[in-house]
Scaffold this motif. Structure first.
Motif, mmCIF file in Angstrom:
data_model
loop_
_atom_site.group_PDB
_atom_site.id
_atom_site.type_symbol
_atom_site.label_atom_id
_atom_site.label_comp_id
_atom_site.label_asym_id
_atom_site.label_seq_id
_atom_site.Cartn_x
_atom_site.Cartn_y
_atom_site.Cartn_z
ATOM 1 N N ILE A 78 55.318 -28.130 -111.286
ATOM 2 C CA ILE A 78 56.527 -26.893 -111.606
ATOM 3 C C ILE A 78 57.304 -27.616 -112.437
ATOM 4 O O ILE A 78 57.793 -26.770 -113.519
ATOM 5 C CB ILE A 78 57.228 -26.557 -110.284
ATOM 6 C CG1 ILE A 78 56.232 -25.913 -109.416
ATOM 7 C CG2 ILE A 78 58.253 -25.789 -110.573
ATOM 8 C CD1 ILE A 78 56.813 -25.754 -107.792
ATOM 9 N N LEU A 122 55.759 -27.342 -115.824
ATOM 10 C CA LEU A 122 55.833 -26.037 -116.518
ATOM 11 C C LEU A 122 57.199 -25.619 -117.197
ATOM 12 O O LEU A 122 57.402 -24.896 -118.012
ATOM 13 C CB LEU A 122 55.519 -24.952 -115.183
ATOM 14 C CG LEU A 122 55.129 -23.591 -115.696
ATOM 15 C CD1 LEU A 122 54.389 -23.225 -116.683
ATOM 16 C CD2 LEU A 122 54.869 -22.723 -114.229
ATOM 17 N N ARG A 169 58.033 -24.533 -120.865
ATOM 18 C CA ARG A 169 58.726 -23.355 -121.369
ATOM 19 C C ARG A 169 60.066 -23.603 -122.179
ATOM 20 O O ARG A 169 60.244 -22.922 -123.073
ATOM 21 C CB ARG A 169 59.135 -22.773 -119.983
ATOM 22 C CG ARG A 169 59.936 -21.157 -120.143
ATOM 23 C CD ARG A 169 60.793 -20.874 -119.040
ATOM 24 N NE ARG A 169 61.816 -21.652 -118.954
ATOM 25 C CZ ARG A 169 62.802 -21.888 -117.913
ATOM 26 N NH1 ARG A 169 62.810 -20.886 -116.906
ATOM 27 N NH2 ARG A 169 63.777 -22.659 -117.817
ATOM 28 N N GLU A 213 56.607 -14.744 -123.057
ATOM 29 C CA GLU A 213 55.773 -15.869 -122.431
ATOM 30 C C GLU A 213 56.878 -16.888 -121.613
ATOM 31 O O GLU A 213 56.424 -17.447 -120.840
ATOM 32 C CB GLU A 213 55.466 -16.637 -123.557
ATOM 33 C CG GLU A 213 54.694 -17.774 -123.187
ATOM 34 C CD GLU A 213 53.206 -17.542 -122.531
ATOM 35 O OE1 GLU A 213 52.617 -18.277 -121.842
ATOM 36 O OE2 GLU A 213 52.869 -16.124 -122.705
ATOM 37 N N ARG A 248 57.105 -15.232 -118.347
ATOM 38 C CA ARG A 248 55.854 -15.192 -117.489
ATOM 39 C C ARG A 248 55.831 -16.764 -116.897
ATOM 40 O O ARG A 248 55.470 -16.771 -116.040
ATOM 41 C CB ARG A 248 54.610 -14.890 -118.542
ATOM 42 C CG ARG A 248 53.280 -15.059 -117.590
ATOM 43 C CD ARG A 248 52.158 -15.239 -118.557
ATOM 44 N NE ARG A 248 52.148 -16.368 -119.526
ATOM 45 C CZ ARG A 248 51.770 -17.594 -118.820
ATOM 46 N NH1 ARG A 248 51.168 -17.358 -117.561
ATOM 47 N NH2 ARG A 248 51.737 -18.798 -119.451
ATOM 48 N N MET A 249 56.295 -17.700 -117.698
ATOM 49 C CA MET A 249 56.199 -19.012 -117.043
ATOM 50 C C MET A 249 57.181 -19.255 -116.042
ATOM 51 O O MET A 249 56.989 -19.927 -114.945
ATOM 52 C CB MET A 249 56.246 -20.048 -118.430
ATOM 53 C CG MET A 249 55.515 -20.085 -119.245
ATOM 54 S SD MET A 249 55.729 -21.088 -120.950
ATOM 55 C CE MET A 249 55.283 -22.668 -119.973
ATOM 56 N N THR A 250 58.213 -18.719 -116.317
ATOM 57 C CA THR A 250 59.332 -18.540 -115.067
ATOM 58 C C THR A 250 58.768 -18.010 -113.781
ATOM 59 O O THR A 250 59.051 -18.537 -112.839
ATOM 60 C CB THR A 250 60.628 -17.871 -115.513
ATOM 61 O OG1 THR A 250 61.338 -18.541 -116.948
ATOM 62 C CG2 THR A 250 61.667 -17.882 -114.559
ATOM 63 N N SER A 296 55.798 -17.735 -112.915
ATOM 64 C CA SER A 296 54.902 -18.647 -112.248
ATOM 65 C C SER A 296 55.288 -19.765 -111.464
ATOM 66 O O SER A 296 55.211 -20.074 -110.445
ATOM 67 C CB SER A 296 53.801 -19.144 -113.446
ATOM 68 O OG SER A 296 52.916 -19.989 -112.876
ATOM 69 N N ALA A 297 56.609 -20.474 -112.142
ATOM 70 C CA ALA A 297 57.157 -21.335 -111.482
ATOM 71 C C ALA A 297 57.831 -20.802 -110.147
ATOM 72 O O ALA A 297 57.802 -21.804 -109.237
ATOM 73 C CB ALA A 297 58.350 -21.994 -112.436
ATOM 74 N N ARG A 298 58.191 -19.783 -110.023
ATOM 75 C CA ARG A 298 58.979 -19.360 -108.733
ATOM 76 C C ARG A 298 57.952 -19.049 -107.973
ATOM 77 O O ARG A 298 58.173 -19.569 -106.512
ATOM 78 C CB ARG A 298 59.549 -17.837 -109.333
ATOM 79 C CG ARG A 298 60.995 -18.047 -109.950
ATOM 80 C CD ARG A 298 61.539 -16.833 -110.150
ATOM 81 N NE ARG A 298 62.935 -16.880 -110.788
ATOM 82 C CZ ARG A 298 63.679 -15.961 -111.301
ATOM 83 N NH1 ARG A 298 63.232 -14.719 -111.480
ATOM 84 N NH2 ARG A 298 64.886 -16.057 -111.610
ATOM 85 N N ARG A 299 56.662 -18.564 -108.183
ATOM 86 C CA ARG A 299 55.654 -18.407 -107.180
ATOM 87 C C ARG A 299 55.392 -19.824 -106.697
ATOM 88 O O ARG A 299 54.899 -19.943 -105.518
ATOM 89 C CB ARG A 299 54.468 -17.751 -107.995
ATOM 90 C CG ARG A 299 54.947 -16.168 -108.096
ATOM 91 C CD ARG A 299 53.288 -15.494 -108.442
ATOM 92 N NE ARG A 299 52.702 -16.062 -109.892
ATOM 93 C CZ ARG A 299 52.913 -15.627 -110.792
ATOM 94 N NH1 ARG A 299 53.962 -14.620 -111.045
ATOM 95 N NH2 ARG A 299 52.517 -16.182 -111.770
ATOM 96 N N LYS A 300 55.114 -20.801 -107.564
ATOM 97 C CA LYS A 300 54.755 -22.185 -107.117
ATOM 98 C C LYS A 300 55.771 -22.645 -106.105
ATOM 99 O O LYS A 300 55.530 -23.397 -105.119
ATOM 100 C CB LYS A 300 54.580 -23.056 -108.346
ATOM 101 C CG LYS A 300 53.081 -22.610 -109.189
ATOM 102 C CD LYS A 300 52.918 -23.493 -110.337
ATOM 103 C CE LYS A 300 51.579 -23.115 -111.199
ATOM 104 N NZ LYS A 300 50.442 -23.274 -110.329
#
Length: 242
Positions: free
Chosen positions: A26, A29, A33, A43, A46-48, A50-54
């Motif tokens: 995380i 990532l 970003r 983009e 999107r990366m933010t 993804s980091a929140r899901r992780k």
């Protein structure tokens, strides 16, 4: 990790290592970003996300590891080992909370830039130490306070201009008055000079036709001195009387 989190001590350590790796993933990532998309964009969003899901997955795994330490299976560990593992989890949980706060601040900054984008394009204003600690509501209140302060300064400036105008008008009136007094004084000096010349002629005439010329000269000097004294006294009274 299964919902029942039936682990032995070695499996717990393996799950903990997975949580550590996920945390590092995380962090990397977010760093990627920030380096590749410093001004935001699709983009970066999107990366933010993804980091929140992780981060959500990491939080669930940490909760399960905490619960396992309170389960009967953890009785196989010594009390000292349970405390050590609990400290490891707390450190990892604290790191996760720091990452969450970092993402939250980043999102607030993005929202703030969108809110101020119009004024930034016109005036080129930048984020300051004062606005950096404010949320959107605080930023709006700060803008209102600044506008109110500017209005108060304009009102004070208007009062100062009006007061200065009145002072200037008063000074102008005083200058006009003293100019008239000087003109009158100049006229009086001319009249006195004319009278003095006439008196001089008469005195000369008297001295010329009189045998006692010394007495006539004294009379002439007294007339001159008296005339000057009267003129000075008259003007001093008029000036200080005003």
């Amino acid at each position: 990790m299964p919902s029942g989190f039936r682990l032995d001590t070695d499996a717990w350590l393996r799950e903990y290592e997975k949580c550590k790796d996920l945390t590092q993933e995380i962090v990397q990532l977010i760093q990627e970003r920030n380096m590749n998309h410093p001004v935001g964009g699709p983009e970066a969003s999107r990366m933010t996300a993804s980091a929140r899901r992780k981060l959500g997955t990491l939080g669930t795994s940490l909760d399960q590891l905490f619960r396992w330490l309170d389960s009967p299976e953890a009785a196989l560990l010594s009390e000292q080992e349970r405390f050590r593992r609990r400290d490891l989890l707390h450190a990892l949980k604290h790191r996760r909370e720091q990452i969450q706060q970092s993402i939250k601040r980043s999102q607030q900054t993005s929202d703030r830039e969108q809110l101020m984008s119009g004024s930034q394009q016109q005036s080129g204003s930048k984020e300051t130490e004062v606005t950096a600690v404010l949320d959107n509501r605080g930023l709006l209140q700060l803008q209102q306070q600044v506008m109110q302060h500017q209005d108060q300064e304009l009102e004070q400036m208007e009062k100062t201009v009006i007061s200065t105008k009145h002072i200037a008008l008063t000074i102008g009136e005083e200058v006009d008055l003293h100019t008239r007094l000087l003109e009158e004084l100049d006229e009086d000096v001319d009249v006195t000079h004319t009278r003095l010349r006439a008196a001089t002629k008469r005195v000369r005439h008297i001295i010329k036709h009189s045998s006692n010329w010394k007495g006539g000269l004294c009379i002439f000097m007294l007339i001159v001195v008296l005339t000057l004294l009267l003129l000075i006294v008259f003007k001093v009274i008029r000036l200080f009387g005003v």
